[in-house]
Scaffold this active site. Structure first.
Site, PDB file in Angstrom:
ATOM      1  N   TRP A  13       0.850  -1.411  -0.155  1.00  0.00           N
ATOM      2  CA  TRP A  13       0.097  -0.032  -0.146  1.00  0.00           C
ATOM      3  C   TRP A  13       0.925   1.398  -0.047  1.00  0.00           C
ATOM      4  O   TRP A  13       0.225   2.224  -0.079  1.00  0.00           O
ATOM      5  CB  TRP A  13      -0.984   0.016   1.389  1.00  0.00           C
ATOM      6  N   HIS A  97      12.997  -2.392  -0.919  1.00  0.00           N
ATOM      7  CA  HIS A  97      12.048  -1.821  -2.185  1.00  0.00           C
ATOM      8  C   HIS A  97      12.771  -0.843  -2.743  1.00  0.00           C
ATOM      9  O   HIS A  97      13.577  -0.113  -1.861  1.00  0.00           O
ATOM     10  CB  HIS A  97      10.884  -1.358  -1.563  1.00  0.00           C
ATOM     11  N   GLY A 175       4.828   1.761 -11.077  1.00  0.00           N
ATOM     12  CA  GLY A 175       3.884   3.036 -10.951  1.00  0.00           C
ATOM     13  C   GLY A 175       3.756   3.806 -12.236  1.00  0.00           C
ATOM     14  O   GLY A 175       3.434   4.853 -12.202  1.00  0.00           O
ATOM     15  N   GLY A 236       1.413  -2.581  -6.095  1.00  0.00           N
ATOM     16  CA  GLY A 236       1.340  -1.335  -5.580  1.00  0.00           C
ATOM     17  C   GLY A 236      -0.047  -0.795  -6.019  1.00  0.00           C
ATOM     18  O   GLY A 236      -1.076  -0.862  -5.194  1.00  0.00           O
ATOM     19  N   GLY A 237      -0.190   0.178  -6.798  1.00  0.00           N
ATOM     20  CA  GLY A 237      -1.321   0.801  -7.356  1.00  0.00           C
ATOM     21  C   GLY A 237      -2.580  -0.086  -7.411  1.00  0.00           C
ATOM     22  O   GLY A 237      -3.738   0.149  -6.542  1.00  0.00           O
TER      23      GLY A 237
HETATM   24  P1  13P Z   1       2.864  -0.564  -8.842  1.00  0.00           P
HETATM   25  O1  13P Z   1       2.225  -1.667  -8.860  1.00  0.00           O
HETATM   26  O2  13P Z   1       2.074   0.684  -8.488  1.00  0.00           O
HETATM   27  O3  13P Z   1       3.497  -0.399 -10.173  1.00  0.00           O
HETATM   28  O4  13P Z   1       3.986  -0.692  -7.701  1.00  0.00           O
HETATM   29  C1  13P Z   1       4.579  -1.739  -7.672  1.00  0.00           C
HETATM   30  C2  13P Z   1       5.644  -1.709  -6.484  1.00  0.00           C
HETATM   31  O5  13P Z   1       6.456  -1.031  -6.080  1.00  0.00           O
HETATM   32  C3  13P Z   1       5.115  -2.754  -5.356  1.00  0.00           C
HETATM   33  O6  13P Z   1       6.072  -2.932  -4.294  1.00  0.00           O
END
Ligand code: 13P
Length: 253
Positions: A13, A97, A175, A236-237
């Site tokens: 998140w 990360h 992202g 992430g998103g």
């Molecule tokens: P996104 O799925 O938003 O590209 O982010 C990936 C991420 O950094 C998960 O740790």
């Protein structure tokens, strides 16, 4: 995916969701989640929310942190230790990360120390690696990934190594909406598995889970998970929306 390795869908998140939003999300997804034996489903929230989410942790949902300090306690203002996480019921932690490496000075060495600390306290580490766009375009992807993976596993014995989850997240895909193609993702996740095989042999490389992360969405998740060396996703998103997240978990089943 490979039937000998249980798939993992982990939502990262990042610095999103208030307590109310997080609880709403958990209440919405919990009744619909597949069994943990089918898909290991993990949500990694901000440290403030961990305690409250752990209370709602069910058999089918696990809660993780997004980082931690490598020391057990001490004068490290603002940090959270593995002891504190474990004592709060947290079972997973994302380590290294690329955002932590880029903005918070995490290095290959501290990533290794943190993976070791997680293992010591029986917390499952989701350890990240990934190259920048510049590195990919100058054909340095394999060098960078090998350096990161060898460093993160330094001094970790084989029986502990197979419990680590490695996430391959190309930085240029995070992202940005630019997912690696399934071929690219498979090639690099396969390369990570080869590095593990060189370090530990096949018994470990066949068992260790390797996730892909970077703009994973319900639209591309199935083709990514269909690849032999991709055992799940770090998201992430698309993990911020309960409907999308459920679609990802169901695709992994
Ligand atoms: P996104 O799925 O938003 O590209 O982010 C990936 C991420 O950094 C998960 O740790």
């Amino acid at each position: 995916m490979n039937k000998n390795r249980r798939p993992v869908i982990a939502g990262n998140w990042k610095m999103n969701k208030t307590r109310d939003e997080a609880l709403q999300f958990i209440y919405t997804i919990t009744p619909e989640l597949p069994k943990n034996t089918d898909v290991e489903t993990v949500i990694c929230s901000s440290p403030v929310l961990l305690r409250c989410l752990v209370k709602r942790q069910g058999e089918n949902l696990r809660i993780g942190a997004q980082t931690m300090h490598q020391s057990e306690s001490g004068a490290f203002t603002g940090e959270v230790s593995p002891v504190i996480l474990k004592n709060s019921g947290v079972e997973y932690v994302i380590i290294g990360h690329s955002e932590r490496r880029a903005y918070f000075n995490e290095t290959d060495e501290t990533v290794n120390q943190k993976v070791l600390a997680a293992l010591k306290h029986d917390i499952i580490a989701i350890a990240c690696c990934g190259e920048t766009l510049e590195e990919r375009e100058s054909n340095k992807t394999e060098d960078v990934i090998k350096r990161q993976v060898v460093a993160m596993m330094n001094t970790i014995p084989a029986d502990a190594a197979k419990e680590v989850i490695i996430a391959y997240e190309p930085i240029w895909a995070i992202g940005t909406g630019k997912t690696a193609t399934k071929e690219m993702a498979e090639e690099t996740c396969g390369f990570v598995r080869n590095v593990i095989e060189q370090l530990y042999g096949k018994a470990v490389s066949d068992k260790i889970r390797i996730l892909y992360g970077g703009s994973v969405t319900p639209a591309n998740v199935s083709e990514l998970l269909a690849q032999t060396n991709i055992d799940g996703a770090l998201v992430g998103g698309a993990s911020l929306d309960s409907e999308n997240f459920l679609k990802l978990v169901k695709a992994a089943k």
